[in-house]
Design a protein around this motif. Structure first.
Motif, PDB file in Angstrom:
ATOM      1  N   ALA A  41      15.732  -0.725  72.509  1.00 24.72           N
ATOM      2  CA  ALA A  41      16.433   0.538  72.274  1.00 24.72           C
ATOM      3  C   ALA A  41      17.097   0.552  70.899  1.00 24.72           C
ATOM      4  O   ALA A  41      17.682  -0.441  70.464  1.00 24.72           O
ATOM      5  CB  ALA A  41      17.477   0.764  73.356  1.00 24.72           C
ATOM      6  N   ALA A  42      17.004   1.680  70.231  1.00 23.00           N
ATOM      7  CA  ALA A  42      17.686   1.870  68.948  1.00 23.00           C
ATOM      8  C   ALA A  42      19.113   2.324  69.237  1.00 23.00           C
ATOM      9  O   ALA A  42      19.350   3.153  70.115  1.00 23.00           O
ATOM     10  CB  ALA A  42      16.961   2.922  68.113  1.00 23.00           C
ATOM     11  N   SER A  43      20.049   1.782  68.487  1.00 22.71           N
ATOM     12  CA  SER A  43      21.452   2.163  68.664  1.00 22.71           C
ATOM     13  C   SER A  43      22.109   2.553  67.337  1.00 22.71           C
ATOM     14  O   SER A  43      23.233   3.038  67.327  1.00 22.71           O
ATOM     15  CB  SER A  43      22.234   1.014  69.295  1.00 22.71           C
ATOM     16  OG  SER A  43      22.141  -0.145  68.479  1.00 22.71           O
ATOM     17  N   GLU A  44      21.411   2.334  66.228  1.00 24.22           N
ATOM     18  CA  GLU A  44      21.976   2.607  64.917  1.00 24.22           C
ATOM     19  C   GLU A  44      20.961   3.330  64.045  1.00 24.22           C
ATOM     20  O   GLU A  44      19.758   3.248  64.291  1.00 24.22           O
ATOM     21  CB  GLU A  44      22.408   1.299  64.246  1.00 24.22           C
ATOM     22  CG  GLU A  44      23.441   0.553  65.073  1.00 24.22           C
ATOM     23  CD  GLU A  44      23.939  -0.724  64.438  1.00 24.22           C
ATOM     24  OE1 GLU A  44      23.696  -0.942  63.228  1.00 24.22           O
ATOM     25  OE2 GLU A  44      24.573  -1.506  65.165  1.00 24.22           O
ATOM     26  N   VAL A  45      21.470   4.035  63.049  1.00 25.72           N
ATOM     27  CA  VAL A  45      20.606   4.758  62.125  1.00 25.72           C
ATOM     28  C   VAL A  45      20.869   4.219  60.722  1.00 25.72           C
ATOM     29  O   VAL A  45      22.008   4.165  60.268  1.00 25.72           O
ATOM     30  CB  VAL A  45      20.852   6.279  62.190  1.00 25.72           C
ATOM     31  CG1 VAL A  45      20.010   7.004  61.158  1.00 25.72           C
ATOM     32  CG2 VAL A  45      20.545   6.791  63.592  1.00 25.72           C
ATOM     33  N   HIS A  46      19.800   3.812  60.061  1.00 27.82           N
ATOM     34  CA  HIS A  46      19.857   3.184  58.743  1.00 27.82           C
ATOM     35  C   HIS A  46      19.337   4.145  57.688  1.00 27.82           C
ATOM     36  O   HIS A  46      18.340   4.824  57.903  1.00 27.82           O
ATOM     37  CB  HIS A  46      18.992   1.913  58.776  1.00 27.82           C
ATOM     38  CG  HIS A  46      18.782   1.263  57.469  1.00 27.82           C
ATOM     39  ND1 HIS A  46      19.773   0.602  56.792  1.00 27.82           N
ATOM     40  CD2 HIS A  46      17.670   1.182  56.691  1.00 27.82           C
ATOM     41  CE1 HIS A  46      19.280   0.119  55.661  1.00 27.82           C
ATOM     42  NE2 HIS A  46      18.009   0.460  55.575  1.00 27.82           N
ATOM     43  N   HIS A  47      20.034   4.217  56.550  1.00 18.63           N
ATOM     44  CA  HIS A  47      19.544   4.990  55.403  1.00 18.63           C
ATOM     45  C   HIS A  47      18.628   4.080  54.586  1.00 18.63           C
ATOM     46  O   HIS A  47      19.077   3.069  54.048  1.00 18.63           O
ATOM     47  CB  HIS A  47      20.706   5.477  54.540  1.00 18.63           C
ATOM     48  CG  HIS A  47      21.488   6.572  55.176  1.00 18.63           C
ATOM     49  ND1 HIS A  47      22.580   6.339  55.978  1.00 18.63           N
ATOM     50  CD2 HIS A  47      21.307   7.915  55.143  1.00 18.63           C
ATOM     51  CE1 HIS A  47      23.046   7.493  56.403  1.00 18.63           C
ATOM     52  NE2 HIS A  47      22.300   8.464  55.921  1.00 18.63           N
ATOM     53  N   VAL A  48      17.365   4.422  54.506  1.00 16.35           N
ATOM     54  CA  VAL A  48      16.385   3.611  53.783  1.00 16.35           C
ATOM     55  C   VAL A  48      16.782   3.516  52.309  1.00 16.35           C
ATOM     56  O   VAL A  48      16.842   2.433  51.738  1.00 16.35           O
ATOM     57  CB  VAL A  48      14.960   4.185  53.947  1.00 16.35           C
ATOM     58  CG1 VAL A  48      13.960   3.365  53.166  1.00 16.35           C
ATOM     59  CG2 VAL A  48      14.583   4.234  55.434  1.00 16.35           C
ATOM     60  N   VAL A  49      17.037   4.656  51.680  1.00 17.60           N
ATOM     61  CA  VAL A  49      17.600   4.669  50.329  1.00 17.60           C
ATOM     62  C   VAL A  49      19.101   4.849  50.520  1.00 17.60           C
ATOM     63  O   VAL A  49      19.539   5.865  51.064  1.00 17.60           O
ATOM     64  CB  VAL A  49      17.025   5.819  49.470  1.00 17.60           C
ATOM     65  CG1 VAL A  49      17.696   5.855  48.108  1.00 17.60           C
ATOM     66  CG2 VAL A  49      15.523   5.690  49.345  1.00 17.60           C
ATOM     67  N   PRO A  50      19.900   3.880  50.127  1.00 15.32           N
ATOM     68  CA  PRO A  50      21.339   3.939  50.392  1.00 15.32           C
ATOM     69  C   PRO A  50      22.012   5.180  49.800  1.00 15.32           C
ATOM     70  O   PRO A  50      21.700   5.583  48.666  1.00 15.32           O
ATOM     71  CB  PRO A  50      21.882   2.675  49.720  1.00 15.32           C
ATOM     72  CG  PRO A  50      20.712   1.764  49.602  1.00 15.32           C
ATOM     73  CD  PRO A  50      19.517   2.659  49.425  1.00 15.32           C
ATOM     74  N   VAL A  51      22.905   5.749  50.555  1.00 13.75           N
ATOM     75  CA  VAL A  51      23.662   6.914  50.107  1.00 13.75           C
ATOM     76  C   VAL A  51      24.419   6.585  48.818  1.00 13.75           C
ATOM     77  O   VAL A  51      24.510   7.412  47.908  1.00 13.75           O
ATOM     78  CB  VAL A  51      24.648   7.362  51.212  1.00 13.75           C
ATOM     79  CG1 VAL A  51      25.558   8.472  50.717  1.00 13.75           C
ATOM     80  CG2 VAL A  51      23.875   7.798  52.452  1.00 13.75           C
ATOM     81  N   GLU A  52      24.913   5.381  48.715  1.00 15.50           N
ATOM     82  CA  GLU A  52      25.692   4.963  47.549  1.00 15.50           C
ATOM     83  C   GLU A  52      24.865   4.947  46.264  1.00 15.50           C
ATOM     84  O   GLU A  52      25.424   4.863  45.181  1.00 15.50           O
ATOM     85  CB  GLU A  52      26.296   3.575  47.769  1.00 15.50           C
ATOM     86  CG  GLU A  52      27.247   3.501  48.930  1.00 15.50           C
ATOM     87  CD  GLU A  52      26.558   3.172  50.255  1.00 15.50           C
ATOM     88  OE1 GLU A  52      25.323   3.372  50.377  1.00 15.50           O
ATOM     89  OE2 GLU A  52      27.249   2.723  51.164  1.00 15.50           O
TER      90      GLU A  52
END
Length: 109
Positions: A41-52
Motif C-alpha cells: 500500500a502507498a501511504s506517501e506522495v513523492h515529488h519526482v522533481v523537488p518543489v524546492e
C-alpha cells in the motif's frame, strides 16, 4: 521535511491535501514496489522533481501541484529514494543551497 518556507506553506494547503488524496486514490499501491512485483500500500506522495528546485514561488507552485510530478510510495520506498538521491543531511542542504544560488544568478543576473 524541507525547510523551504514556500514548500512548508504549500504542503499545508487544502489544494495539496486534495491532490495528494487524488494521487493515492488513483495509485493505491506503492509505484516502486508494484514495479518490483510487491503489492504494498502507498501511504506517501513523492515529488519526482523537488518543489524546492523552483526558483520563484510560481515555479514552486507549478512543481507542487503538477499531478504528473507525483509518485505514490510506501514510507520505506520514500526514504530509500531520498537516500539514493543523496537528498538528506546537512551536506546535501548546503549543496542544494549553492546550486539554487547559481541557478538564480544565471536566470536573473
Amino acid at each position: 521535511m524541507s525547510k523551504d518556507k514556500t514548500y512548508i506553506r504549500l504542503i499545508h494547503t487544502k489544494r495539496w491535501l486534495l491532490l495528494r488524496r487524488a494521487k493515492l486514490t488513483d495509485e493505491p499501491l506503492c509505484e516502486r514496489c508494484k514495479a518490483e512485483g510487491r503489492p504494498i500500500a502507498a501511504s506517501e506522495v513523492h515529488h519526482v522533481v523537488p518543489v524546492e528546485d523552483g526558483l520563484t514561488n510560481r515555479e514552486k507552485e507549478a512543481l507542487m501541484f503538477d499531478y504528473h510530478n507525483l509518485q505514490a510510495l510506501c514510507h520505506a520506498c520514500h526514504i530509500k529514494i531520498h537516500t539514493e538521491l543523496g537528498r538528506s543531511g546537512k551536506e546535501h542542504a548546503k549543496h542544494r543551497a549553492f546550486e539554487h544560488l547559481q541557478r538564480f544568478v544565471k536566470k536573473f543576473l
